[in-house]
Design a protein around this motif. Structure first.
Motif, PDB file in Angstrom:
ATOM      1  N   LYS A   1     -10.715  -8.454  -7.222  1.00  0.00           N
ATOM      2  CA  LYS A   1     -11.205  -6.752  -6.740  1.00  0.00           C
ATOM      3  C   LYS A   1     -12.199  -7.422  -6.170  1.00  0.00           C
ATOM      4  O   LYS A   1     -12.370  -6.646  -4.963  1.00  0.00           O
ATOM      5  CB  LYS A   1     -11.804  -6.750  -8.321  1.00  0.00           C
ATOM      6  CG  LYS A   1     -12.136  -5.053  -7.534  1.00  0.00           C
ATOM      7  CD  LYS A   1     -13.082  -4.670  -8.974  1.00  0.00           C
ATOM      8  CE  LYS A   1     -11.878  -3.849  -9.919  1.00  0.00           C
ATOM      9  NZ  LYS A   1     -11.554  -3.257 -11.009  1.00  0.00           N
TER      10      LYS A   1
ATOM     11  N   ASP B   1     -10.965  -7.970  -1.913  1.00  0.00           N
ATOM     12  CA  ASP B   1     -10.442  -6.974  -2.058  1.00  0.00           C
ATOM     13  C   ASP B   1     -11.027  -6.457  -0.759  1.00  0.00           C
ATOM     14  O   ASP B   1     -11.718  -5.987  -0.069  1.00  0.00           O
ATOM     15  CB  ASP B   1      -9.688  -6.166  -2.557  1.00  0.00           C
ATOM     16  CG  ASP B   1      -8.687  -6.296  -3.083  1.00  0.00           C
ATOM     17  OD1 ASP B   1      -7.977  -7.438  -2.118  1.00  0.00           O
ATOM     18  OD2 ASP B   1      -7.961  -5.618  -4.026  1.00  0.00           O
TER      19      ASP B   1
ATOM     20  N   PRO C   1      -7.272   0.738   0.673  1.00  0.00           N
ATOM     21  CA  PRO C   1      -7.728   0.155   0.262  1.00  0.00           C
ATOM     22  C   PRO C   1      -9.198   0.472  -1.332  1.00  0.00           C
ATOM     23  O   PRO C   1      -9.075   1.299  -1.534  1.00  0.00           O
ATOM     24  CB  PRO C   1      -8.441  -0.929   1.007  1.00  0.00           C
ATOM     25  CG  PRO C   1      -8.977  -0.152   2.397  1.00  0.00           C
ATOM     26  CD  PRO C   1      -7.510   1.252   2.038  1.00  0.00           C
TER      27      PRO C   1
END
Length: 464
Positions: free
Chosen positions: A83, A86, A35
């Motif tokens: 972003k 995540d 990730p």
């Protein structure tokens, strides 16, 4: 023989090269599956993608599954939002992120009860959900658009909105706040009310003790913000009855030297005495503001309201009235200061009379009954300027709002301050404020000296 040896060496080198290339390719493939939160560092201005300790701690205790639905056309989500999502979701195994394209699935907006370009945070266990429009995450200056016809980004509020939403959908918070009226009170600023709502507290409205006959039964906390007129005797009795029944009152004193006997009587019943005049503190004031009355209060580490802060955390209070604790407290009353002056402070009246000492600027007073049960909680800030819009803007890197919200939530066992401020998107300029000797040295003396040395070396080489 020589050629054969060369051939063997060449084959060996080729084999080693192939193995190394295969290992590098394999490592790249493995790393590519990791990730983004493990591969990228947050080097952005204002640390946009860094999640605060408050959210990290909250998410570490999350025990219910939460789904964050990105309701937007594929490829249209701002990279900063994607972003941050995540990184945020990676902090808890109970959080999942789902992408739903409302163009490909037209019924999605109706199913999630939200418009396109929004995040929907929902918890199946509680059945609760909350929609967060992208416009609440990337905040624009509307006045700039009306004036220039261009969008100007001012704030990035992903963490604050998400943590508030996750707390709401997984919790069962029914804390209701009211504000006191009809005593010349001021109105809480938008910054304060937004922070209260983000903490999932319900700010219900105003209360008139005289017209409403007392404090509403569902009131968890009553706030009096900068009262400039006194209570009547009947109103004082109503407030005392409310507190004696286990109620909670938070008062932010107005910037006035007018005598308010009934308000002062209420303070005295909880062990606090109001000093005459405003407090000046030569040891704890902001020199750039040019006033001894612009105080940076000392934060107490012994109070839950301020224990999380350090000496480097700044607050600002203007024109504060000094509070002192009674030598003999009323029976079953305890006083816990959380803001105070230095020992070199003084209360100064309009005629110039000075009374030196250490003054309380914020305190929590709690009363218990004969059985040791809570029988009233009074929280006092000695100046309403502590959460004034001007002060919050002037000291944008301070913790005034955090301290205030801690004071609001500290009296409730099941409520904590999860109101996280937005991060600024304003451009930061490397400007020098209040230039002095050191700034002159680095901005003028050293550059001119280096230039002179360079010219001297150049001239010397020319002569050689």
């Amino acid at each position: 023989m020589h050629n054969k040896r060369k051939l063997r060496q060449g084959g060996y080198l080729a084999a080693v090269t192939a193995v190394v290339a295969a290992i590098v390719l394999l490592v790249n493939l493995i790393v590519g599956q990791l990730p983004s939160n493990l591969l990228e560092f947050d080097l952005s201005d204002h640390q946009l993608y860094t999640v605060s300790d408050t959210s990290v701690e909250f998410l570490s205790t999350l025990d219910q599954d939460v789904e964050i639905v990105v309701l937007a056309e594929e490829g249209s989500v701002d990279e900063r939002i994607a972003k941050f999502l995540d990184r945020y979701a990676a902090l808890s195994s109970h959080i999942t992120v789902t992408q739903v394209d409302p163009v490909a699935h037209p019924s999605a907006a109706e199913e999630y009860d939200a418009s396109a370009d929004s995040l929907v945070v929902r918890c199946a266990e509680t059945g609760k959900s909350r929609a967060i429009p992208f416009s609440d995450i990337l905040v624009y200056d509307t006045m700039y658009y009306y004036m220039y016809g261009q969008y100007y980004e001012t704030e990035f509020d992903a963490e604050g909105q998400l943590t508030s939403a996750v707390s709401y959908v997984t919790g069962d918070n029914d804390t209701v706040l009211y504000t006191l009226e009809n005593h010349g009170e001021s109105t809480l600023s938008t910054q304060v009310t937004d922070a209260i709502e983000k903490a999932n507290l319900t700010l219900s409205g105003g209360v008139s003790l005289a017209l409403d006959g007392g404090v509403p039964a569902d009131c968890s906390l009553l706030i009096s913000y900068a009262p400039t007129r006194d209570l009547t005797a009947d109103e004082l009795t109503l407030l005392e009855d409310y507190l004696d029944g286990g109620g909670q009152l938070l008062v932010l004193l107005a910037q006035t030297e007018e005598s308010l006997p009934n308000w002062e009587a209420l303070l005295a019943s909880y062990g606090l005495t109001l000093a005459d005049g405003y407090v000046a503190d030569p040891q704890r004031f902001y020199q750039q503001l040019g006033s001894l009355y612009a105080i940076a209060p000392v934060l107490s580490t012994s109070s839950p309201v301020t224990s999380q802060f350090s000496d480097s955390d700044l607050t600002l209070m203007l024109n504060a009235r000094g509070l002192t604790q009674a030598e003999e407290l009323p029976e079953d009353v305890t006083v816990t200061p959380f803001l105070q002056t230095s020992s070199g402070a003084a209360a100064i009246t309009a005629d110039g009379t000075q009374t030196e000492g250490t003054y309380l600027l914020g305190a929590v007073c709690e009363k218990t009954d004969a059985d040791g049960n809570a029988a009233g909680r009074l929280t006092v800030f000695s100046s309403a300027s502590f959460v004034d819009d001007t002060v919050l803007t002037l000291l944008s890197n301070g913790v005034n709002l955090d301290v205030f919200l801690n004071a609001v939530t500290d009296g409730f066992e099941e409520v904590s301050n999860l109101s996280i401020p937005a991060k600024s998107l304003e451009i930061t300029y490397n400007t020098i404020r209040n230039p002095g000797l050191w700034s002159t040295l680095f901005t003028a003396v050293i550059p001119i000296g280096v230039l002179a040395l360079g010219l001297f070396a150049w001239a010397r080489r020319r002569r050689l």
